[in-house]
Motif scaffolding. Sequence first.
Motif, PDB file in Angstrom:
ATOM      1  N   CYS A   5       0.809  -1.220   0.000  1.00 34.58           N
ATOM      2  CA  CYS A   5       0.000   0.000   0.000  1.00 34.58           C
ATOM      3  C   CYS A   5       0.841   1.268   0.000  1.00 34.58           C
ATOM      4  O   CYS A   5       0.304   2.370  -0.121  1.00 34.58           O
ATOM      5  N   GLY A   6       2.173   1.146   0.155  1.00 38.72           N
ATOM      6  CA  GLY A   6       3.042   2.310   0.056  1.00 38.72           C
ATOM      7  C   GLY A   6       3.088   3.168   1.302  1.00 38.72           C
ATOM      8  O   GLY A   6       3.728   4.213   1.304  1.00 38.72           O
ATOM      9  N   GLN A   7       2.443   2.757   2.389  1.00 37.93           N
ATOM     10  CA  GLN A   7       2.460   3.520   3.638  1.00 37.93           C
ATOM     11  C   GLN A   7       3.660   3.073   4.477  1.00 37.93           C
ATOM     12  O   GLN A   7       4.062   1.918   4.438  1.00 37.93           O
ATOM     13  N   TRP A   8       4.178   4.011   5.283  1.00 36.78           N
ATOM     14  CA  TRP A   8       5.275   3.657   6.173  1.00 36.78           C
ATOM     15  C   TRP A   8       4.713   2.949   7.393  1.00 36.78           C
ATOM     16  O   TRP A   8       3.700   3.359   7.952  1.00 36.78           O
ATOM     17  N   SER A   9       5.387   1.905   7.781  1.00 39.60           N
ATOM     18  CA  SER A   9       4.882   1.093   8.868  1.00 39.60           C
ATOM     19  C   SER A   9       6.007   0.758   9.842  1.00 39.60           C
ATOM     20  O   SER A   9       7.172   0.707   9.465  1.00 39.60           O
ATOM     21  N   HIS A  10       5.645   0.530  11.085  1.00 42.47           N
ATOM     22  CA  HIS A  10       6.610   0.153  12.110  1.00 42.47           C
ATOM     23  C   HIS A  10       7.197  -1.215  11.777  1.00 42.47           C
ATOM     24  O   HIS A  10       6.469  -2.124  11.404  1.00 42.47           O
ATOM     25  N   TRP A  11       8.514  -1.348  11.901  1.00 42.55           N
ATOM     26  CA  TRP A  11       9.172  -2.577  11.455  1.00 42.55           C
ATOM     27  C   TRP A  11      10.262  -2.959  12.435  1.00 42.55           C
ATOM     28  O   TRP A  11      11.145  -2.173  12.743  1.00 42.55           O
ATOM     29  N   ARG A  26       4.150  -7.325   9.844  1.00 43.31           N
ATOM     30  CA  ARG A  26       3.159  -6.995   8.831  1.00 43.31           C
ATOM     31  C   ARG A  26       2.828  -5.509   8.857  1.00 43.31           C
ATOM     32  O   ARG A  26       3.019  -4.833   9.861  1.00 43.31           O
ATOM     33  N   CYS A  27       2.320  -5.035   7.750  1.00 44.99           N
ATOM     34  CA  CYS A  27       1.937  -3.636   7.594  1.00 44.99           C
ATOM     35  C   CYS A  27       0.808  -3.292   8.571  1.00 44.99           C
ATOM     36  O   CYS A  27      -0.128  -4.065   8.745  1.00 44.99           O
ATOM     37  N   GLU A  28       0.953  -2.104   9.197  1.00 45.65           N
ATOM     38  CA  GLU A  28      -0.089  -1.667  10.132  1.00 45.65           C
ATOM     39  C   GLU A  28      -1.364  -1.275   9.402  1.00 45.65           C
ATOM     40  O   GLU A  28      -2.435  -1.197   9.994  1.00 45.65           O
ATOM     41  N   HIS A  29      -1.270  -1.010   8.125  1.00 45.56           N
ATOM     42  CA  HIS A  29      -2.405  -0.470   7.368  1.00 45.56           C
ATOM     43  C   HIS A  29      -3.150  -1.537   6.573  1.00 45.56           C
ATOM     44  O   HIS A  29      -4.364  -1.534   6.517  1.00 45.56           O
ATOM     45  N   CYS A  30      -2.413  -2.459   5.952  1.00 44.65           N
ATOM     46  CA  CYS A  30      -3.099  -3.437   5.095  1.00 44.65           C
ATOM     47  C   CYS A  30      -2.779  -4.884   5.465  1.00 44.65           C
ATOM     48  O   CYS A  30      -3.235  -5.810   4.807  1.00 44.65           O
ATOM     49  N   GLN A  31      -1.961  -5.082   6.512  1.00 41.27           N
ATOM     50  CA  GLN A  31      -1.636  -6.421   7.017  1.00 41.27           C
ATOM     51  C   GLN A  31      -0.862  -7.280   6.036  1.00 41.27           C
ATOM     52  O   GLN A  31      -0.794  -8.501   6.210  1.00 41.27           O
ATOM     53  N   SER A  32      -0.263  -6.671   5.021  1.00 40.56           N
ATOM     54  CA  SER A  32       0.560  -7.497   4.136  1.00 40.56           C
ATOM     55  C   SER A  32       1.982  -7.561   4.694  1.00 40.56           C
ATOM     56  O   SER A  32       2.394  -6.711   5.473  1.00 40.56           O
ATOM     57  N   VAL A  33       2.720  -8.581   4.279  1.00 39.35           N
ATOM     58  CA  VAL A  33       4.073  -8.792   4.781  1.00 39.35           C
ATOM     59  C   VAL A  33       4.970  -7.645   4.307  1.00 39.35           C
ATOM     60  O   VAL A  33       4.944  -7.277   3.135  1.00 39.35           O
ATOM     61  N   LEU A  34       5.742  -7.083   5.241  1.00 42.72           N
ATOM     62  CA  LEU A  34       6.580  -5.918   4.912  1.00 42.72           C
ATOM     63  C   LEU A  34       7.816  -6.305   4.121  1.00 42.72           C
ATOM     64  O   LEU A  34       8.333  -5.517   3.351  1.00 42.72           O
ATOM     65  N   ASP A  35       8.320  -7.510   4.345  1.00 35.71           N
ATOM     66  CA  ASP A  35       9.537  -7.919   3.660  1.00 35.71           C
ATOM     67  C   ASP A  35       9.336  -9.285   3.007  1.00 35.71           C
ATOM     68  O   ASP A  35       9.821 -10.301   3.496  1.00 35.71           O
ATOM     69  N   PRO A  36       8.589  -9.322   1.887  1.00 37.61           N
ATOM     70  CA  PRO A  36       8.270 -10.627   1.269  1.00 37.61           C
ATOM     71  C   PRO A  36       9.501 -11.390   0.830  1.00 37.61           C
ATOM     72  O   PRO A  36       9.493 -12.621   0.824  1.00 37.61           O
ATOM     73  N   VAL A  37      10.579 -10.695   0.476  1.00 38.51           N
ATOM     74  CA  VAL A  37      11.803 -11.383   0.043  1.00 38.51           C
ATOM     75  C   VAL A  37      12.387 -12.183   1.203  1.00 38.51           C
ATOM     76  O   VAL A  37      12.763 -13.346   1.056  1.00 38.51           O
ATOM     77  N   ALA A  38      12.431 -11.559   2.389  1.00 39.32           N
ATOM     78  CA  ALA A  38      12.976 -12.245   3.565  1.00 39.32           C
ATOM     79  C   ALA A  38      12.108 -13.436   3.947  1.00 39.32           C
ATOM     80  O   ALA A  38      12.621 -14.480   4.342  1.00 39.32           O
ATOM     81  N   VAL A  39      10.797 -13.284   3.801  1.00 37.15           N
ATOM     82  CA  VAL A  39       9.880 -14.384   4.127  1.00 37.15           C
ATOM     83  C   VAL A  39      10.122 -15.559   3.190  1.00 37.15           C
ATOM     84  O   VAL A  39      10.238 -16.709   3.619  1.00 37.15           O
ATOM     85  N   ALA A  40      10.258 -15.260   1.905  1.00 37.67           N
ATOM     86  CA  ALA A  40      10.497 -16.314   0.917  1.00 37.67           C
ATOM     87  C   ALA A  40      11.826 -17.004   1.184  1.00 37.67           C
ATOM     88  O   ALA A  40      11.930 -18.222   1.102  1.00 37.67           O
ATOM     89  N   ARG A  41      12.838 -16.190   1.539  1.00 40.73           N
ATOM     90  CA  ARG A  41      14.155 -16.753   1.808  1.00 40.73           C
ATOM     91  C   ARG A  41      14.115 -17.668   3.026  1.00 40.73           C
ATOM     92  O   ARG A  41      14.716 -18.726   3.055  1.00 40.73           O
TER      93      ARG A  41
END
Length: 98
Positions: free
Chosen positions: A10-16, A23-38
């Motif tokens: 969603c392009g919003q800045w989120s606490h990490w 996960r994103c505070e705004h849309c609950q999507s994973v903030l670092d999908p590359v790290a999750v996949a790895r």
Amino acid sequence: MSASRKCPNCGQWSHWNQNPTDRCEHCQSVLDPVAVARQQEREERRQEEEERFSIKFIELNPDDPWYTQFFKRIGLGFQIAFVSIVSFLLWLIALLAG
Ligand SMILES: [Zn+2]
């Protein structure tokens, strides 16, 4: 240590917390999908290795005659020694590669 990260969804800045599961505070999507996949890939590889080196150990049956138990114990001793050596070599390879 905490930081913020721009959500790839969603392009919003989120606490990490630099945690792959954050996960994103705004849309609950994973903030670092590359790290999750790895991380998932690493987990899968670890499971594959465990399966490859899992050995079916000889089972000692108390109803076996003494000589069968004797040879089974020797076989089991070899199996344990083999597993120990393989584990040691893997540890050594990991140490040298690291
Ligand atoms: Zn988001």
